[in-house]
Motif scaffolding. Sequence first.
Motif, short mmCIF file in Angstrom:
data_model
loop_
_atom_site.label_atom_id
_atom_site.label_comp_id
_atom_site.label_asym_id
_atom_site.label_seq_id
_atom_site.Cartn_x
_atom_site.Cartn_y
_atom_site.Cartn_z
N LYS A 46 -2.17 -7.77 21.97
CA LYS A 46 -2.87 -8.21 20.75
C LYS A 46 -2.80 -9.72 20.57
CE LYS A 46 -2.04 -3.76 18.61
NZ LYS A 46 -1.52 -3.02 17.46
N LEU A 47 -3.16 -10.45 21.62
CA LEU A 47 -3.01 -11.91 21.59
C LEU A 47 -3.88 -12.61 20.56
CD1 LEU A 47 -2.55 -12.91 25.32
CD2 LEU A 47 -0.84 -12.51 23.55
N ARG A 48 -5.01 -12.03 20.21
CA ARG A 48 -5.88 -12.66 19.20
C ARG A 48 -5.14 -12.84 17.88
NH1 ARG A 48 -11.33 -12.84 20.61
NH2 ARG A 48 -11.84 -11.58 22.42
N GLN A 49 -4.10 -12.04 17.66
CA GLN A 49 -3.37 -12.07 16.39
C GLN A 49 -2.10 -12.93 16.45
OE1 GLN A 49 -2.64 -7.93 15.62
NE2 GLN A 49 -4.79 -7.41 15.85
N LEU A 50 -1.78 -13.53 17.61
CA LEU A 50 -0.54 -14.30 17.73
C LEU A 50 -0.60 -15.55 16.86
CD1 LEU A 50 2.25 -14.38 19.10
CD2 LEU A 50 1.21 -15.69 20.95
N ASN A 51 0.36 -15.66 15.96
CA ASN A 51 0.41 -16.78 15.01
C ASN A 51 0.48 -18.13 15.74
OD1 ASN A 51 0.47 -14.91 12.92
ND2 ASN A 51 2.70 -14.97 12.75
N GLY A 52 -0.36 -19.07 15.29
CA GLY A 52 -0.33 -20.43 15.80
C GLY A 52 -1.25 -20.68 16.99
N TYR A 53 -1.98 -19.66 17.42
CA TYR A 53 -2.83 -19.79 18.60
C TYR A 53 -4.19 -19.19 18.35
CZ TYR A 53 1.72 -20.70 20.63
OH TYR A 53 2.96 -21.22 20.87
N THR A 54 -5.16 -19.72 19.06
CA THR A 54 -6.50 -19.14 19.08
C THR A 54 -6.69 -18.59 20.48
OG1 THR A 54 -7.25 -20.79 17.50
CG2 THR A 54 -8.95 -19.57 18.68
N LEU A 55 -6.36 -17.33 20.65
CA LEU A 55 -6.29 -16.72 21.98
C LEU A 55 -7.39 -15.71 22.22
CD1 LEU A 55 -2.46 -16.17 22.02
CD2 LEU A 55 -3.67 -17.55 23.66
N GLN A 56 -7.86 -15.70 23.43
CA GLN A 56 -8.71 -14.63 23.94
C GLN A 56 -7.94 -14.02 25.09
OE1 GLN A 56 -12.23 -16.80 24.93
NE2 GLN A 56 -13.12 -16.51 22.91
N SER A 103 11.89 5.60 27.66
CA SER A 103 12.24 4.73 28.78
C SER A 103 13.47 3.91 28.42
CB SER A 103 11.09 3.75 29.09
OG SER A 103 9.91 4.43 29.40
N VAL A 104 14.29 3.61 29.41
CA VAL A 104 15.36 2.64 29.23
C VAL A 104 14.74 1.29 29.55
CG1 VAL A 104 17.64 1.89 29.98
CG2 VAL A 104 17.12 4.34 29.83
N VAL A 105 14.87 0.36 28.61
CA VAL A 105 14.12 -0.89 28.70
C VAL A 105 15.03 -2.09 28.51
CG1 VAL A 105 12.25 -2.23 27.64
CG2 VAL A 105 12.08 0.26 27.74
N LEU A 106 14.73 -3.15 29.26
CA LEU A 106 15.29 -4.47 29.04
C LEU A 106 14.08 -5.36 28.77
CD1 LEU A 106 18.00 -6.33 31.01
CD2 LEU A 106 15.81 -7.43 30.56
N ARG A 107 14.11 -6.08 27.67
CA ARG A 107 12.97 -6.93 27.30
C ARG A 107 13.43 -8.37 27.18
NH1 ARG A 107 10.11 -5.25 21.90
NH2 ARG A 107 11.84 -6.35 20.93
N LEU A 108 12.65 -9.27 27.77
CA LEU A 108 12.91 -10.72 27.70
C LEU A 108 11.73 -11.38 27.02
CD1 LEU A 108 13.89 -10.65 31.35
CD2 LEU A 108 15.27 -11.99 29.79
N GLN A 109 12.03 -12.26 26.07
CA GLN A 109 10.96 -13.01 25.42
C GLN A 109 11.54 -14.18 24.65
OE1 GLN A 109 9.50 -9.90 22.83
NE2 GLN A 109 10.40 -10.88 21.05
N LYS A 110 10.68 -15.10 24.31
CA LYS A 110 11.04 -16.17 23.38
C LYS A 110 10.56 -15.72 22.00
CE LYS A 110 11.00 -19.84 26.78
NZ LYS A 110 10.48 -21.17 27.15
N LYS A 111 11.28 -16.12 20.97
CA LYS A 111 10.94 -15.67 19.61
C LYS A 111 9.48 -15.96 19.26
CE LYS A 111 15.00 -14.86 16.94
NZ LYS A 111 14.91 -13.44 16.87
N TYR A 112 8.99 -17.15 19.60
CA TYR A 112 7.64 -17.52 19.19
C TYR A 112 6.55 -16.87 20.03
CZ TYR A 112 7.74 -21.07 22.90
OH TYR A 112 7.83 -21.73 24.10
N TRP A 113 6.93 -16.05 21.00
CA TRP A 113 5.95 -15.29 21.77
C TRP A 113 5.55 -14.00 21.05
CZ3 TRP A 113 8.29 -15.18 27.40
CH2 TRP A 113 8.24 -16.47 27.95
N ALA A 114 6.10 -13.76 19.89
CA ALA A 114 5.80 -12.53 19.14
C ALA A 114 5.77 -12.82 17.65
CB ALA A 114 6.85 -11.47 19.44
#
Length: 173
Positions: free
Chosen positions: A85-95, A37-48
């Motif tokens: 895989k939000l449960r693994q995101l650093n700095g957060y306790t996510l479900q 796929s040709v992709v454009l991705r937008l994100q903030k660094k701390y979102w990953a």
Amino acid sequence: MNTEIYLDKFENAVKAFDKKVLEKSGLEIQTGIWLNSVVLRLQKKYWANNPDEKPHSSSAIFMGIWIDQEAFSKKILKYNIHALKLRQLNGYTLQSRAFADSFRQKFREFEQKWENVSVQFGPQTLMEGWIPLNDENIQDNILDLIHNFIKIAPLIDETLLEFQKKAKGLNQD
């Protein structure tokens, strides 16, 4: 579908985007050819956990705008917001489900501004939609999607705050 032609169109849209607006938003844009796929991705660094990973296979939240052979055949340009895989995101306790539900509740106010959008997905796809593919206007269409995302990116930040890990040993009065 000629991926090089569409990659060029995506990259031209990024070049045309106001860098000051992008900088103010805190978002970063990446383009490439990932998973056919040709992709454009937008994100903030701390979102990953690994923001430069292409494509993401670890914990990340990002908006994607893309075209693949199926979309090309249907004459559409797809977009979505992924929360992987939000449960693994650093700095957060996510479900994942709780995060998706909270984000979607906030997104309702903006939903009508997104063409052909749906939130009827599992928690890894917060929303997804498509717009008609028009090669003559694709750059403007991509720019419109980026502008729309900048308006809702704070919803992701607000939702993440709900799940931020609290520092241990501090008085939380």
